[in-house]
Write an enzyme that holds these catalytic residues in place. Structure first.
Site, PDB file in Angstrom:
ATOM      1  N   HIS A  42       0.076  -4.761   2.542  1.00  0.00           N
ATOM      2  CA  HIS A  42      -0.794  -5.104   3.665  1.00  0.00           C
ATOM      3  C   HIS A  42      -1.081  -6.606   3.737  1.00  0.00           C
ATOM      4  O   HIS A  42      -0.803  -7.359   2.791  1.00  0.00           O
ATOM      5  CB  HIS A  42      -2.128  -4.357   3.537  1.00  0.00           C
ATOM      6  CG  HIS A  42      -2.870  -4.693   2.262  1.00  0.00           C
ATOM      7  ND1 HIS A  42      -3.583  -5.860   2.089  1.00  0.00           N
ATOM      8  CD2 HIS A  42      -2.974  -4.015   1.089  1.00  0.00           C
ATOM      9  CE1 HIS A  42      -4.120  -5.886   0.892  1.00  0.00           C
ATOM     10  NE2 HIS A  42      -3.754  -4.775   0.253  1.00  0.00           N
ATOM     11  N   GLU A  97      -4.584   2.540  -2.630  1.00  0.00           N
ATOM     12  CA  GLU A  97      -4.524   1.707  -3.826  1.00  0.00           C
ATOM     13  C   GLU A  97      -5.150   2.414  -5.020  1.00  0.00           C
ATOM     14  O   GLU A  97      -5.875   3.416  -4.861  1.00  0.00           O
ATOM     15  CB  GLU A  97      -5.241   0.374  -3.562  1.00  0.00           C
ATOM     16  CG  GLU A  97      -5.244  -0.624  -4.722  1.00  0.00           C
ATOM     17  CD  GLU A  97      -3.852  -1.013  -5.197  1.00  0.00           C
ATOM     18  OE1 GLU A  97      -3.109  -0.104  -5.662  1.00  0.00           O
ATOM     19  OE2 GLU A  97      -3.509  -2.200  -5.138  1.00  0.00           O
TER      20      GLU A  97
END
Length: 352
Positions: free
Chosen positions: A12, A99
């Site tokens: 990202h 994550e």
């Protein structure tokens, strides 16, 4: 049966927590204005390469989902071409691509962790590597393997997976376990770069990507699939501390070196791998040398021995060339989709 697949593992864009050097983990940290520009550049770059994605997957956390959304936006044709727009896939958001969960360290500065760990009763530990590995296995079994096994009406899949630095490292390692050891190689352009192993290719910069090209060369064969893993809606296992190692131990919990990736927005090459149309559910040049994954196909379930995989790009970031952070703190501020573009501040008022 698909004959080839292009696969992109993408991190990202820069986030508010990256700038503040905080452990983000499962926190839903927003993109900064600079991170938004990084993701928009990436979407434009991938389209300029002639890529037409058939599948877009992302973590459900907004920093990944919005990055994937901007990649999708880059795929969109002119507004008047509604038929072509229907061919652009929506982003499928998956919790299993999130994550690593840092437990009670979430939102803390990574430089201040030691004080946070001292004699704290009821401390919630960091999600283990094993738990992340099970999530990666679930993604492969439920989402990637079907693409390899289906013909898709004669269309070879082009797949983007937008996730997070630490989890992408786990995803890559688990992918290697499913490939035959002799079936993975570097492209000719990467052969002059010495690397310790295929497992340790380095880290992901913000919006950096790993590009893979898989080709099928032999007759179809059957191989076992991975063991059952947590579902997409299950909570990551953070109940047990990670087995400590001498180099990165603080108290009884392992803090992987690559964890600083979420805090600083980048990972040095020497560190080992440690929203928008959506559906929610230092390596130095050296002589070329053959590389073999330390985890071979024999130690885990294979995708298929007839698939060869070529690594085309490692931490690709050509799209970031010439991109500079907007000054005055604007670039590091949280991106707000409702705010005016920076150029609007410099436009003269129209006079009747």
């Amino acid at each position: 049966m698909a004959r080839s697949m292009r696969l992109f593992l993408i991190r990202h864009g820069e986030t508010v927590d990256n700038v503040a050097r905080l452990y983000a983990g499962s926190r839903d940290s927003a993109l900064t204005n600079h991170g938004y520009q990084q993701a928009m550049r990436l979407g434009q770059h991938l389209k300029a390469l002639g890529l037409k994605f058939t599948h877009l997957f992302s973590s459900h956390l907004q920093r990944a989902a919005k990055t994937a959304g901007l990649i999708r936006k880059g795929q969109m044709p002119p507004k008047d071409d509604t038929e072509a727009a229907r061919d652009v896939p929506e982003v499928i958001q998956l919790r299993i691509l999130m994550e690593q969960d840092f437990g009670d360290l979430e939102g803390k500065k990574w430089t201040d962790i030691q004080a946070e760990l001292q004699n704290k009763p009821g401390f919630v530990a960091v999600e283990t590597k094993e738990a992340m590995g099970r999530r990666a296995d679930t993604f492969f079994d439920e989402h990637l393997l079907p693409l390899l096994n289906n013909s898709m009406d004669g269309c070879d899949p082009v797949v983007a997976i937008v996730s997070h630095g630490i989890f992408l490292s786990t995803l890559w390692k688990r992918f290697l376990r499913r490939l035959p050891a002799r079936g993975v190689s570097l492209s000719s352009e990467l052969q002059s770069t010495a690397r310790p192993s295929l497992e340790h290719l380095g880290g992901w910069s913000n919006t950096g990507y790993l590009e893979l090209h898989m080709t099928r060369t032999e007759a179809e064969k059957s191989f076992p699939v991975a063991d059952a893993a947590p579902s997409a809606t299950s909570k990551p296992d953070v109940s047990q501390p990670v087995k400590a190692t001498p180099d990165d131990t603080i108290g009884a919990v392992e803090i992987p070196q690559a964890a600083t990736q979420e805090a600083t927005g980048k990972v040095e090459a020497s560190i080992a791998p440690t929203n928008d149309g959506a559906k929610v559910d230092n390596a130095t040049p050296a002589a070329a040398a053959p590389l073999t994954p330390t985890i071979s196909c024999s130690s885990g379930p294979c995708i298929a021995r007839c698939w060869n995989t070529t690594i085309l790009t490692i931490n690709g970031k050509d799209h970031l060339k010439g991109l500079k952070r907007t000054g005055g703190g604007v670039g590091s501020s949280r991106h707000d989709a409702s705010q005016k573009g920076i150029e609007s501040f410099f436009k003269r008022l129209k006079v009747d």
